[in-house]
Design a protein around this motif. Structure first.
Motif, short mmCIF file in Angstrom:
data_model
loop_
_atom_site.label_atom_id
_atom_site.label_comp_id
_atom_site.label_asym_id
_atom_site.label_seq_id
_atom_site.Cartn_x
_atom_site.Cartn_y
_atom_site.Cartn_z
N GLU A 53 7.82 -27.99 34.82
CA GLU A 53 8.99 -28.81 34.44
C GLU A 53 9.11 -30.47 34.42
N LEU A 54 9.65 -31.39 33.72
CA LEU A 54 9.11 -32.37 34.06
C LEU A 54 9.25 -33.08 35.01
N HIS A 97 12.13 -28.12 27.27
CA HIS A 97 12.53 -29.79 27.10
C HIS A 97 12.34 -29.90 25.44
N VAL A 106 14.13 -34.17 23.31
CA VAL A 106 14.51 -35.62 23.67
C VAL A 106 15.41 -35.80 23.93
N ASP A 107 15.96 -36.84 24.22
CA ASP A 107 17.58 -36.86 24.59
C ASP A 107 17.63 -38.82 23.57
N ASN A 124 17.23 -41.29 23.40
CA ASN A 124 16.15 -42.68 23.52
C ASN A 124 14.40 -42.45 22.92
N ASP A 169 13.19 -39.83 24.98
CA ASP A 169 12.24 -39.86 25.82
C ASP A 169 12.59 -38.06 26.22
N ALA A 199 13.38 -34.68 28.54
CA ALA A 199 14.54 -34.43 28.42
C ALA A 199 14.40 -32.87 28.63
N ILE A 200 14.89 -32.54 29.65
CA ILE A 200 15.55 -30.65 30.03
C ILE A 200 16.26 -30.37 28.84
N PRO A 254 19.70 -32.80 23.90
CA PRO A 254 18.53 -32.72 24.29
C PRO A 254 18.36 -31.12 23.51
#
Length: 656
Positions: free
Chosen positions: A227-228, A397, A399-400, A402, A404, A406-407, A625
Motif C-alpha cells: 500500500e502506498l 492503486h 493515478v489522481d 495530478n 500521481d 493514489a488509492i 482514481p
C-alpha cells in the motif's frame, strides 16, 4: 515469410489491381490475409475483407464499413513533423488539432518513431492518430482514421497490418532453434531489476513475480509495497486480484469435465445447458463448448451493463444478459473479447458439477473441488471480503488528477463478482506457480500423479482466432509466436490490478507477474519480452520499450486532465438535472458538495470535471482514481439527457 518471398507474392498479387482513375489503383475486398508492400516496398500483410487503394505514395486500406481508413504513406522529408504533413496531403486536410506528440522506442527496424494523437469530439465517435517511422533514409507514415465501432470489431486486423509492417530488407530477431539458458542468480537478478525499473517509470507501488524452470521454482518474491505510504512489502504470498487470468482456470474446469467424459469440446452448449441463449438465435445454435471462451463468436465486448448495475446482477442475471447480446461480426471471423461469454463458460461447467446449487455457489464449489484443491492452491479464492481481510493483501492503486499514484476506487472491482468466471479470482505468486507448473508438466502434479489428460489440457491453447500477426486466442489462453518461440499466456486487468501468467511449453519455463497499480499492464506486458531476452540472449529492447510506453501513458494522463475543468464549471454543472436514468445502466444522481459535482451511480460514485469539446458540446468526465475518463456528453435540446458510449454501444441517460 522472408522478404524476397513476400516480394514474389506481391508481384503476383499486384497483377489483380485495376485502374480506377489516373494515378490510382485498387483491389479488393481481399478474400484472405494477403502479404503485400507499401509503394516503397516495405512489406506488411493486408487483412481479409479490406480493400487496397494505391494513390501516389499512399496505400489506403479500407474496411467493409464506410467512413474508416488506415493509410501507409512513404515520404521523403527531413523531420517526422514534415513527413506527417506530407502524408496528410495525400489523403485530406486534417480537421483536428494535435493533442499529443510522443517519442517511441525503436522497434522492428524502425527508428526515430513519433506518434501524433489528434483531438476528436466524442460525438464524432472516431479515433485519429498518426505515426512517423524512419528506415532506409526515408519515412513511412501511418494514419489511423477509424470509427470507434470499426476499431472495436476490427482491432485484431488493424494490429495485423500495422504490426506486420517492417522496412524492406529487415529480418526480425528469432530465437527459433535456440535452447533456453538456465536461470541462475545473475539472470534472476536481471529480471528483478527490470521490475524495479518498471516501478520507477510507471509509479506502480508493488509487483510480485515468480519463475519456474524444469519443474522447480527458481524465484518467488516481490518488489515494492502493498500500500502506498506504508512499509509492508509485497512478496510471493501477497494476494492480488488476477482478473482475466481467471479465464484460464475456468476453462481448466471445463477441460477436467472433458477428461472425465462428462462433456466434449464439440458438444452444442444448448445440449449441455438448455437455458443457454444469445440475442441471435442462429449464433446460439452454433456455439459449441469450445466456443464459450474463444472470443470468436462475433459477440462484442459489452461490459457496461454489469459494471454499472452490478448491485442488481447475479450469475443467473449474467446468463440472462447474454440473451440480449447481438453479434457484430460473423461467427468465427474476428477476435472480439467477451467477458459475459467467458462467464457463461464457467457457469455451464458449474451446473454440470453441482446442479443442486445456484450458479455462483456451484461455480465456487466446482472450482474448489476440481481445480484449487487438487493443485494445492490454498490461498486462491473468489471470496472478495476474505481476500481483502488478510494481512498480506496488495491494495489497488491508480493515478489522481495530478497523475500521481493514489488509492484506487476499489468498490467497482466488485462488479466482476456476478461474472466471476471471467475475472474475480484472488491469488498469489506461489499459488499461480503451482498452476503454471502443472501446465508445463502437461497435466501432471509435482509428485508425478496425473491430474488431467494432456489432450483436453492442451486443447485450450490451440488457435481459435488470430489476434494479430503472430498471436492467437484459444480458450481463455493466448498463444504468441513472436521471435520463433511459442509462449502461452493470458493477461488480467481490473482497476489497480494487472497481471500475466506465461509459459514456454517447449522450454520448461514459466512466469507469473502480479501488480497492484495502474499502469501495471506495462510491467507485465514487457516482462514477457524481457524474459525472452534473458533466456535466449536477445537484443536489449524491453527496458527502452517499457520506459517509452510509460512516458506516453503519463503524458496522455496529463493531457487528459489539462483539458478538464476541475471542479466542473459551475455554469455547466448548474444546467444538469438532478437525476438521470438509462434502462440498461440504471441511474445517475447528480450531487454537489463544497463546489464540486459528483455523479452517483449507486454502486459507486466519482467527482466529475467538465470539458468543452471542439464541436461546441460539453462533456462531464469522471476523475476518481481508477475510474477516471468515463465520459458523458450533454445532449442539446428541450429534453435533458447525457450520452455515454463504449466502442460499439451507445447509452442515453434521460432526465427523470
Amino acid at each position: 515469410m522472408r522478404t524476397f518471398e513476400r516480394l514474389i507474392v506481391v508481384a503476383v498479387f499486384s497483377l489483380t489491381l485495376s485502374a480506377v482513375s489516373a494515378g490510382e489503383l485498387t483491389t479488393g475486398p481481399l478474400t484472405e490475409d494477403t502479404p503485400t508492400t507499401t509503394v516503397a516496398g516495405n512489406p506488411f500483410t493486408a487483412s481479409a475483407d479490406w480493400t487496397i487503394t494505391v494513390r501516389g505514395q499512399a496505400t489506403i486500406l479500407t474496411p467493409p464499413e464506410e467512413g474508416s481508413q488506415v493509410l501507409l504513406v512513404d515520404v521523403e522529408a527531413d523531420t517526422a513533423e514534415e513527413a506527417i504533413a506530407a502524408a496528410w496531403a495525400t489523403y485530406k486536410k486534417p480537421q483536428w488539432e494535435v493533442l499529443q506528440v510522443n517519442d517511441q522506442a525503436d522497434n522492428d527496424g524502425w527508428s526515430k518513431r513519433k506518434q501524433f494523437v489528434y483531438r476528436t469530439s466524442p460525438n464524432e465517435k472516431r479515433g485519429v492518430t498518426a505515426g512517423a517511422w524512419w528506415a532506409n533514409d526515408s519515412w513511412t507514415v501511418y494514419i489511423y482514421d477509424v470509427t470507434n465501432d470499426v476499431g472495436g470489431r476490427r482491432a485484431a486486423q488493424i494490429n495485423l497490418m500495422l504490426g506486420s509492417l517492417v522496412p524492406i530488407g529487415f529480418e526480425r530477431e528469432s530465437f527459433a532453434g535456440k535452447k533456453a539458458k538456465q536461470l541462475g542468480a545473475a539472470e534472476i537478478a536481471e529480471l528483478v531489476a527490470f521490475v524495479e525499473r518498471g516501478l520507477d517509470v510507471t509509479g506502480v507501488p508493488g509487483t510480485s513475480i515468480g519463475i519456474i524452470q524444469d519443474g522447480k521454482v527458481v524465484h518467488s518474491g516481490g518488489v515494492g509495497v502493498r500500500e502506498l505510504g506504508q512499509p509492508e512489502k509485497v512478496d510471493g504470498d501477497s494476494l492480488y486480484m488476477i482478473a482475466s487470468n481467471t479465464k484460464g482456470l475456468a476453462t481448466l474446469l471445463l477441460a477436467k469435465l472433458v477428461d472425465e467424459g462428462k462433456i466434449d469440446w464439440k458438444d452444442k452448449v444448448i445440449d449441455v445447458y438448455p437455458d443457454f441463449k444469445l440475442g441471435d438465435a442462429a449464433t446460439t445454435e452454433q456455439v459449441l463448448v469450445e466456443h464459450l471462451v474463444c472470443a470468436c463468436t462475433g459477440l462484442p465486448r459489452q461490459d457496461m451493463e454489469w459494471i454499472f448495475e452490478f448491485g442488481d446482477y447475479s450469475p443467473e442475471g449474467i446468463m440472462e444478459l447474454l440473451g440480449t447480446m447481438q453479434p457484430t461480426t460473423g461467427f468465427g471471423e474476428l477476435f472480439q473479447y467477451s467477458n459475459v461469454m467467458a462467464s457463461a463458460a464457467g457457469y455451464v461447467g458449474a451446473r454440470l458439477v453441482h446442479p443442486e446449487h445456484e450458479l455462483g455457489e456451484a461455480f465456487d464449489k466446482a472450482m474448489q473441488e476440481k481445480v484449487f484443491d487438487p493443485l494445492d492452491m490454498a490461498a486462491t479464492t473468489f471470496d472478495f471480503d476474505a481476500a481483502i481481510g488478510v494481512d498480506n493483501y496488495a491494495r489497488a492503486h491508480s493515478v489522481d488528477v495530478n497523475g500521481d499514484p493514489a488509492i484506487a476506487v476499489m468498490g467497482v472491482n466488485r462488479a466482476i463478482i456476478p461474472a466471476r468466471p471471467a475475472g474475480a479470482a484472488w491469488s498469489s505468486i506461489n499459488d499461480m506457480l503451482k498452476y503454471v507448473g502443472m501446465e508445463l508438466a502437461a497435466g501432471k502434479l509435482p509428485d508425478g500423479e496425473r491430474y488431467i489428460g494432456e489432450a483436453p489440457l492442451r486443447e485450450r491453447a490451440l488457435p481459435k482466432v488470430p489476434t494479430g500477426e503472430t498471436g492467437y486466442y484459444g480458450m481463455g489462453l493466448m498463444l504468441e509466436t513472436d521471435y520463433g518461440v511459442n509462449v502461452v499466456h493470458h493477461g488480467g486487468d481490473l482497476i489497480g490490478y494487472h497481471s500475466d501468467m506465461m509459459w514456454l511449453p517447449e522450454h520448461g519455463v514459466g512466469a507469473v507477474v502480479l501488480t497492484n497499480g495502474d499502469p501495471g499492464w506495462l510491467i507485465r506486458g514487457y516482462f514477457q519480452r524481457k524474459l525472452l531476452e534473458v533466456l535466449f540472449d536477445g537484443k536489449p529492447q524491453a527496458d527502452e520499450q517499457m520506459a517509452s510506453a510509460a512516458k506516453t501513458y503519463h503524458a496522455a494522463v496529463s493531457t487528459q486532465f489539462d483539458l478538464l475543468e476541475s471542479p466542473a464549471a459551475t455554469d455547466e454543472a448548474g444546467k444538469l438535472a438532478a437525476h438521470y436514468r438509462n434502462p440498461a445502466l440504471g441511474t445517475i444522481d447528480v450531487k454537489r458538495k463544497d463546489g464540486k459535482t459528483y455523479f452517483d451511480f449507486r454502486e459507486f460514485q466519482s467527482e466529475v470535471g467538465s470539458m468543452a469539446n471542439p464541436d461546441g458540446t460539453v462533456s462531464f468526465v469522471t476523475i476518481a482514481p481508477g475510474i477516471s475518463g468515463v465520459t458523458f456528453v450533454v445532449v442539446d435540446g428541450d429534453k435533458k439527457a447525457l450520452i455515454m458510449r463504449d466502442a460499439q454501444h451507445e447509452y442515453v441517460f434521460e432526465a427523470t
